[in-house]
Design an enzyme around this catalytic site. Structure first.
Site, short mmCIF file in Angstrom:
data_model
loop_
_atom_site.label_atom_id
_atom_site.label_comp_id
_atom_site.label_asym_id
_atom_site.label_seq_id
_atom_site.Cartn_x
_atom_site.Cartn_y
_atom_site.Cartn_z
CG ASP A 13 50.84 43.59 41.38
OD1 ASP A 13 50.36 44.62 40.88
OD2 ASP A 13 50.58 43.50 42.72
CD GLU A 31 47.08 48.38 43.61
OE1 GLU A 31 46.54 49.07 44.38
OE2 GLU A 31 46.72 47.05 43.53
N1 BES Z 1 42.14 48.50 41.59
C1 BES Z 1 42.17 48.25 43.00
C2 BES Z 1 41.54 49.33 43.95
C3 BES Z 1 40.21 49.77 43.48
C4 BES Z 1 39.15 48.95 43.23
C5 BES Z 1 39.98 51.11 43.57
C6 BES Z 1 38.05 49.43 42.75
C7 BES Z 1 38.74 51.70 43.31
C8 BES Z 1 37.80 50.80 42.89
C9 BES Z 1 43.70 47.92 43.58
O1 BES Z 1 44.15 47.10 42.86
C10 BES Z 1 43.59 47.30 44.94
O2 BES Z 1 42.84 46.10 45.05
N2 BES Z 1 44.00 47.96 46.07
C11 BES Z 1 44.14 47.42 47.39
C12 BES Z 1 45.24 48.16 48.07
C13 BES Z 1 46.44 47.54 48.17
C14 BES Z 1 47.33 48.03 49.10
C15 BES Z 1 46.35 46.11 48.53
C16 BES Z 1 43.01 47.74 48.02
O3 BES Z 1 42.21 48.52 47.73
O4 BES Z 1 42.54 46.89 48.70
MN MN Z 2 43.97 47.62 40.74
MN MN Z 3 43.19 44.97 43.41
#
Ligand code: BES
Ligand code: MN
Ligand code: MN
Length: 457
Positions: free
Chosen positions: A88, A152
């Site tokens: 996603d 995710e």
């Molecule tokens: N891949 C990201 C997280 C990420 C990006 C970790 C760059 C470390 C470096 C992930 O898809 C993401 O965006 N996670 C969200 C959390 C989610 C609960 C919406 C975030 O970090 O905002």
């Molecule tokens: Mn991600």
């Molecule tokens: Mn993300």
């Protein structure tokens, strides 16, 4: 290494075209209008896993979007790597800021521009193709399981349930994830931690209807003004968060840990230039790396109230809203932080408004080990393919399921990401370098090789 490089070289165009196909699916999990596309993406991923040689491939239904599972068990006595990723993506808005349409991948200057190019389609698909490479060249050295989810970006709630219900199926020695960033291609790095998250929404309600701002203005509190003041008060003059108890459980880094973290190369001029800001901002007493990787933060993600259409409308709004997130560090807990916020926000509300705080989703922070066989395998893989030892860093983002892998399955994670912070994740014109994509496909088989070798020693 040469055999790996040869395979990638010989299949170069196909490897890229397949990623483009995947990127054309608008698999936005947050917005129900994309539902049909998200479901089709899951089927596509499942088919690609089958094509690459995976067994028992299944599109596992959940109360939300499905989880794609597949595996190749070559010998139960060998170690098993569980690869996690997400198909996603974030909403592409604001659309008008994209130079080329978000779901029509376009190459400019060696970079693929598309929503999900880096986060996480470009990155998880490297694993599917690296698996294909190992199958085709008869070099798969260990068992491998794939779990690619579709929620995710909205908090992975259903994956949490799936993990609890599938403990046996998901048994593995390590979880391997490419969904994080490196410092740069010249300075390869491995993230050794992720922040947790508490995401919530607030509503400040004043009068029972929007009012004429001339007739009532001056006599009734404006919820937009009140909300702005309340939000502004959440940071003090040193940019510390003012919520009582917020920092109570934070574990401070040791001076040695802080020193190590700050040894990573960092060019503040470049950092500011990339973002077009004159000065950086943050909690007093901490460096940029510490602020994003090791300190908890509070951000307003969205704020709205009153009339925001064309032209002017003289109105005193009845209510004002904001979406607020807090990034958490070990040993803060997302539910506790929600409660601290809700209590504080309710308490600071002046008597002329009513306040409502609603939770969205959360996730717990994690720190991954740097002395494990799996981490050493990742270090060695990167050193071999980049010619440079990776620098350990702490990531600022969150991947909520990682804490559950540890808690429920008892498996530690290795975060071997190949993105860059400048890849514009979640922003318009998200991109992923073609070079990084191929580099990832070359590095992943090395991880498996070293992981199997180090395990047998
Ligand atoms: N891949 C990201 C997280 C990420 C990006 C970790 C760059 C470390 C470096 C992930 O898809 C993401 O965006 N996670 C969200 C959390 C989610 C609960 C919406 C975030 O970090 O905002
Ligand atoms: Mn991600
Ligand atoms: Mn993300």
């Amino acid at each position: 290494m040469q055999a790996i490089k040869n395979y990638v070289e010989a299949n170069k165009d196909r490897l890229l075209n397949e990623l483009f196909e995947l990127l054309r699916f608008p698999s936005v999990s947050a917005d129900p209008k994309y539902k049909e596309h998200v479901l089709k993406t899951a089927d596509y991923v499942a088919q690609k896993l089958r094509d690459a040689g995976a067994d028992n491939v299944e599109v596992c239904q959940t109360a939300g979007y499905p989880i794609v599972y597949g595996e190749k068990i070559i010998d139960p006595s060998l170690p098993t790597v569980l690869t996690y990723g997400h198909y996603d993506v974030q909403p592409p808005d604001p659309l008008e800021l994209w130079k080329t349409p978000p779901f029509e991948p376009t190459v400019r200057d060696g970079k693929i521009y598309a929503r999900g190019a880096c986060d996480d389609k470009g990155q998880f698909y490297m694993h599917v193709k690296a698996f294909e490479l190992m199958m085709q060249t008869n070099t798969l050295p260990c068992n491998i399981k794939f779990m690619i989810e579709g929620e995710e970006e909205v908090g992975s709630d259903n994956l949490g349930i799936f993990v609890k219900q599938n403990k046996d199926r998901l048994k593995a020695d390590v979880v391997l994830i490419s969904d994080t960033s490196m410092i740069s291609m010249e300075n390869p790095s491995l993230e050794t931690g992720l922040r947790g998250l508490t995401y919530l929404e607030v509503e400040v309600v004043g009068p029972n209807r929007d009012l004429h701002s001339g007739v009532y203005g001056g006599a009734v509190a404006n919820p937009a003004t009140i909300l702005a003041k309340m939000i502004a008060s959440l940071h003090d003059e040193n940019n510390h968060i003012t919520i009582p108890g917020f920092y109570d459980k934070v574990i401070d880094l040791t001076p040695a840990e802080r020193k190590a973290l700050n040894e990573a190369p960092y060019d503040e001029t470049e950092y500011k230039a990339d973002l077009d800001v004159k000065e950086l901002w943050g909690e007093k007493g901490y460096t940029t790396f510490e602020r994003t990787g090791t300190r908890p933060t509070l951000e307003v993600n969205g704020i709205w109230s009153g009339y925001i259409g064309e032209g002017a409308k003289t109105v005193l709004p009845s209510k004002a809203n904001a979406k607020i997130s807090m990034r958490l560090v070990p040993n803060q807990h997302s539910d506790e932080i929600f409660q601290l916020f809700a209590d504080h926000f309710t308490k600071i509300a002046p008597p002329y408004v009513k306040v409502k705080v609603t939770p969205h989703h959360g996730g717990e922070p994690v720190v991954t080990p740097t002395d494990s066989v799996a981490f050493r395998a990742a270090e060695k893989a990167i050193e071999t393919s980049f010619g440079k030892k990776p620098i350990p860093t702490r990531g600022g983002g969150s991947i909520p399921i990682v804490a559950l892998f540890e808690e429920v399955l008892g498996i530690k994670t290795v975060l071997m990401g190949f993105g860059l912070d400048s890849d514009a994740l979640h922003s318009p014109n998200e991109k992923y370098d073609i070079f990084n994509y191929y580099k990832g496909i070359e590095t992943i088989p090395l991880f498996h090789k070293y992981f199997a070798e180090l395990n047998s020693q």
